[in-house]
Design a protein around this motif. Structure first.
Motif, PDB file in Angstrom:
ATOM      1  N   GLY A  91       0.944  52.563  23.992  1.00 28.36           N
ATOM      2  CA  GLY A  91       1.826  53.052  22.945  1.00 28.36           C
ATOM      3  C   GLY A  91       3.094  53.657  23.507  1.00 28.36           C
ATOM      4  N   GLY A  92       4.027  53.986  22.614  1.00 25.88           N
ATOM      5  CA  GLY A  92       5.297  54.573  23.020  1.00 25.88           C
ATOM      6  C   GLY A  92       5.365  56.052  22.702  1.00 25.88           C
ATOM      7  N   HIS A  93       6.585  56.570  22.668  1.00 27.49           N
ATOM      8  CA  HIS A  93       6.789  57.992  22.426  1.00 27.49           C
ATOM      9  C   HIS A  93       6.785  58.338  20.938  1.00 27.49           C
ATOM     10  N   SER A  94       6.832  57.318  20.094  1.00 30.48           N
ATOM     11  CA  SER A  94       6.819  57.534  18.647  1.00 30.48           C
ATOM     12  C   SER A  94       6.007  56.430  18.004  1.00 30.48           C
ATOM     13  N   GLY A  95       5.681  56.618  16.721  1.00 31.39           N
ATOM     14  CA  GLY A  95       4.965  55.573  16.017  1.00 31.39           C
ATOM     15  C   GLY A  95       5.758  54.279  15.957  1.00 31.39           C
ATOM     16  N   GLN A  96       7.053  54.399  15.698  1.00 27.60           N
ATOM     17  CA  GLN A  96       7.909  53.214  15.620  1.00 27.60           C
ATOM     18  C   GLN A  96       7.924  52.453  16.943  1.00 27.60           C
ATOM     19  N   GLU A  97       8.049  53.177  18.044  1.00 32.88           N
ATOM     20  CA  GLU A  97       8.068  52.535  19.361  1.00 32.88           C
ATOM     21  C   GLU A  97       6.715  51.899  19.676  1.00 32.88           C
ATOM     22  N   SER A  98       5.639  52.568  19.298  1.00 34.07           N
ATOM     23  CA  SER A  98       4.307  52.027  19.558  1.00 34.07           C
ATOM     24  C   SER A  98       4.089  50.721  18.800  1.00 34.07           C
ATOM     25  N   ILE A  99       4.501  50.695  17.535  1.00 28.66           N
ATOM     26  CA  ILE A  99       4.360  49.475  16.751  1.00 28.66           C
ATOM     27  C   ILE A  99       5.203  48.357  17.357  1.00 28.66           C
ATOM     28  N   PHE A 100       6.414  48.686  17.784  1.00 28.15           N
ATOM     29  CA  PHE A 100       7.262  47.664  18.405  1.00 28.15           C
ATOM     30  C   PHE A 100       6.603  47.096  19.663  1.00 28.15           C
ATOM     31  N   ASN A 101       5.948  47.954  20.449  1.00 30.19           N
ATOM     32  CA  ASN A 101       5.251  47.463  21.645  1.00 30.19           C
ATOM     33  C   ASN A 101       4.217  46.404  21.274  1.00 30.19           C
ATOM     34  N   GLY A 102       3.474  46.666  20.196  1.00 32.87           N
ATOM     35  CA  GLY A 102       2.497  45.690  19.737  1.00 32.87           C
ATOM     36  C   GLY A 102       3.141  44.426  19.213  1.00 32.87           C
ATOM     37  N   LEU A 103       4.230  44.579  18.466  1.00 28.65           N
ATOM     38  CA  LEU A 103       4.930  43.417  17.925  1.00 28.65           C
ATOM     39  C   LEU A 103       5.532  42.561  19.026  1.00 28.65           C
ATOM     40  N   LYS A 104       6.008  43.194  20.073  1.00 23.53           N
ATOM     41  CA  LYS A 104       6.605  42.438  21.190  1.00 23.53           C
ATOM     42  C   LYS A 104       5.550  41.564  21.858  1.00 23.53           C
ATOM     43  N   VAL A 105       4.362  42.104  22.045  1.00 21.28           N
ATOM     44  CA  VAL A 105       3.271  41.304  22.616  1.00 21.28           C
ATOM     45  C   VAL A 105       2.958  40.124  21.706  1.00 21.28           C
ATOM     46  N   ALA A 106       2.908  40.384  20.409  1.00 21.46           N
ATOM     47  CA  ALA A 106       2.649  39.298  19.461  1.00 21.46           C
ATOM     48  C   ALA A 106       3.749  38.252  19.527  1.00 21.46           C
ATOM     49  N   HIS A 161     -13.165  39.698   9.282  1.00 23.72           N
ATOM     50  CA  HIS A 161     -12.402  38.987   8.254  1.00 23.72           C
ATOM     51  C   HIS A 161     -12.121  37.551   8.712  1.00 23.72           C
ATOM     52  N   PRO A 162     -12.487  36.568   7.914  1.00 23.56           N
ATOM     53  CA  PRO A 162     -12.346  35.173   8.344  1.00 23.56           C
ATOM     54  C   PRO A 162     -10.905  34.697   8.505  1.00 23.56           C
ATOM     55  N   MET A 163      -9.946  35.399   7.893  1.00 24.02           N
ATOM     56  CA  MET A 163      -8.555  34.961   7.978  1.00 24.02           C
ATOM     57  C   MET A 163      -7.788  35.609   9.127  1.00 24.02           C
ATOM     58  N   ILE A 164      -8.398  36.583   9.785  1.00 22.84           N
ATOM     59  CA  ILE A 164      -7.738  37.249  10.913  1.00 22.84           C
ATOM     60  C   ILE A 164      -8.077  36.505  12.204  1.00 22.84           C
ATOM     61  N   ASP A 165      -7.030  36.083  12.909  1.00 25.76           N
ATOM     62  CA  ASP A 165      -7.227  35.303  14.136  1.00 25.76           C
ATOM     63  C   ASP A 165      -7.238  36.161  15.391  1.00 25.76           C
ATOM     64  N   GLU A 166      -6.496  37.253  15.365  1.00 22.56           N
ATOM     65  CA  GLU A 166      -6.316  38.026  16.594  1.00 22.56           C
ATOM     66  C   GLU A 166      -6.022  39.477  16.249  1.00 22.56           C
ATOM     67  N   ILE A 167      -6.437  40.371  17.138  1.00 25.78           N
ATOM     68  CA  ILE A 167      -6.148  41.798  17.002  1.00 25.78           C
ATOM     69  C   ILE A 167      -5.410  42.260  18.252  1.00 25.78           C
ATOM     70  N   ILE A 168      -4.308  42.964  18.051  1.00 31.61           N
ATOM     71  CA  ILE A 168      -3.597  43.624  19.149  1.00 31.61           C
ATOM     72  C   ILE A 168      -3.743  45.123  18.940  1.00 31.61           C
ATOM     73  N   LEU A 169      -4.310  45.793  19.911  1.00 35.98           N
ATOM     74  CA  LEU A 169      -4.559  47.224  19.814  1.00 35.98           C
ATOM     75  C   LEU A 169      -3.515  47.985  20.615  1.00 35.98           C
ATOM     76  N   VAL A 170      -2.836  48.906  19.963  1.00 41.89           N
ATOM     77  CA  VAL A 170      -1.853  49.769  20.620  1.00 41.89           C
ATOM     78  C   VAL A 170      -2.502  51.125  20.816  1.00 41.89           C
ATOM     79  N   CYS A 171      -2.577  51.568  22.068  1.00 47.84           N
ATOM     80  CA  CYS A 171      -3.431  52.708  22.403  1.00 47.84           C
ATOM     81  C   CYS A 171      -2.723  53.690  23.329  1.00 47.84           C
ATOM     82  N   LEU A 172      -3.183  54.929  23.322  1.00 48.89           N
ATOM     83  CA  LEU A 172      -2.729  55.914  24.299  1.00 48.89           C
ATOM     84  C   LEU A 172      -3.092  55.453  25.705  1.00 48.89           C
TER      85      LEU A 172
END
Length: 240
Positions: A80-95, A44-55
């Motif tokens: 990733g974290g212990h829950s979906g919410q925690e895993s997403i936060f881990n990715g957001l924190k890096v961003a 996708h031309p508008m996406i600049d970066e991908i952050i992957l949250v993984c086991l």
């Protein structure tokens, strides 16, 4: 300001009953489900970066897949974290630590490989205009609300109902700060980003995505995805 895809691929896939690999790493025609998903954002031309949250045990394998399939926008893999919410936060924190807070983040499931370029484009533009974008598709069956004893209560008008899917997209500063509030207040059981953001008073706007934008959760979902891929390949063979 960037457009950042935060791809959540930290689920264990218990409902898939797979013993060898989590569902995001299952192959369809020699390509893992996760790669089908990542390729949409890579191209996708508008996406600049991908952050992957993984086991955590699959981080090295994920790095090998990114290299093999030339997913060059995914420069960061975070545990990733212990829950979906925690895993997403881990990715957001890096961003948040690496990007301007006015960047747009698109939170997407690694096992939702049938999103299309057009929907991603419309979602980004929705955030730019309204501050949010929740991908939905029309409800195609009647939705009922049952009582505690199993009796049918409200029967919702189908035309008023939509199925919330992904990506779910926001300005980085808004979704990050909402997650911080949730952590401070001990609210750790939000089912998705949309419900978290609504809880903290943010207005949510919808963008309609393809009906086939399914999340691969059960074996039947996997077979549906494979059938759709087969159908698309057959159409290409005959030139349609």
């Amino acid at each position: 300001m960037k457009n950042i895809a935060v791809i959540f691929a930290a689920g264990t896939g218990q409902r898939m009953n797979t013993k060898s690999k989590p569902k995001q790493f299952l192959d369809v025609h020699g390509k893992p489900v996760l790669i089908y998903t990542l390729e949409i954002f890579q191209k996708h031309p508008m996406i600049d970066e991908i952050i992957l949250v993984c086991l955590e045990p699959w981080i090295q394998y994920s790095k090998e897949l990114l290299s093999k399939w030339h997913i060059t926008k995914a420069k960061i893999i975070i545990q990733g974290g212990h829950s979906g919410q925690e895993s997403i936060f881990n990715g957001l924190k890096v961003a948040h630590d690496n990007c301007d807070e006015d960047s747009i983040v698109l939170i997407h499931d690694g096992v939702r490989p049938l999103i299309d370029e057009s929907t991603v484009t419309i979602a980004i533009k929705s955030v730019q205009r309204y501050g949010s974008a929740i991908t939905v598709s029309p409800a195609i069956e009647t939705v009922v609300v049952k009582n505690e004893d199993g009796e049918v209560g409200s029967i919702l008008k189908r035309s008023d109902c939509e199925m919330a899917k992904a990506p779910q997209c926001f300005y980085l500063k808004d979704i990050y700060n909402a997650h911080l509030k949730a952590l401070q207040e001990g609210n750790v059981d939000f089912i998705d980003s949309a419900s978290l953001m609504q809880h903290y008073g943010y207005k949510l706007f919808t963008v309609e995505g393809p009906v086939e934008n399914i999340k691969i959760t059960t074996p039947s979902d996997f077979y549906i995805f494979r059938a759709i891929i087969d159908a698309k390949e057959n159409l290409q063979i005959i030139g349609l």
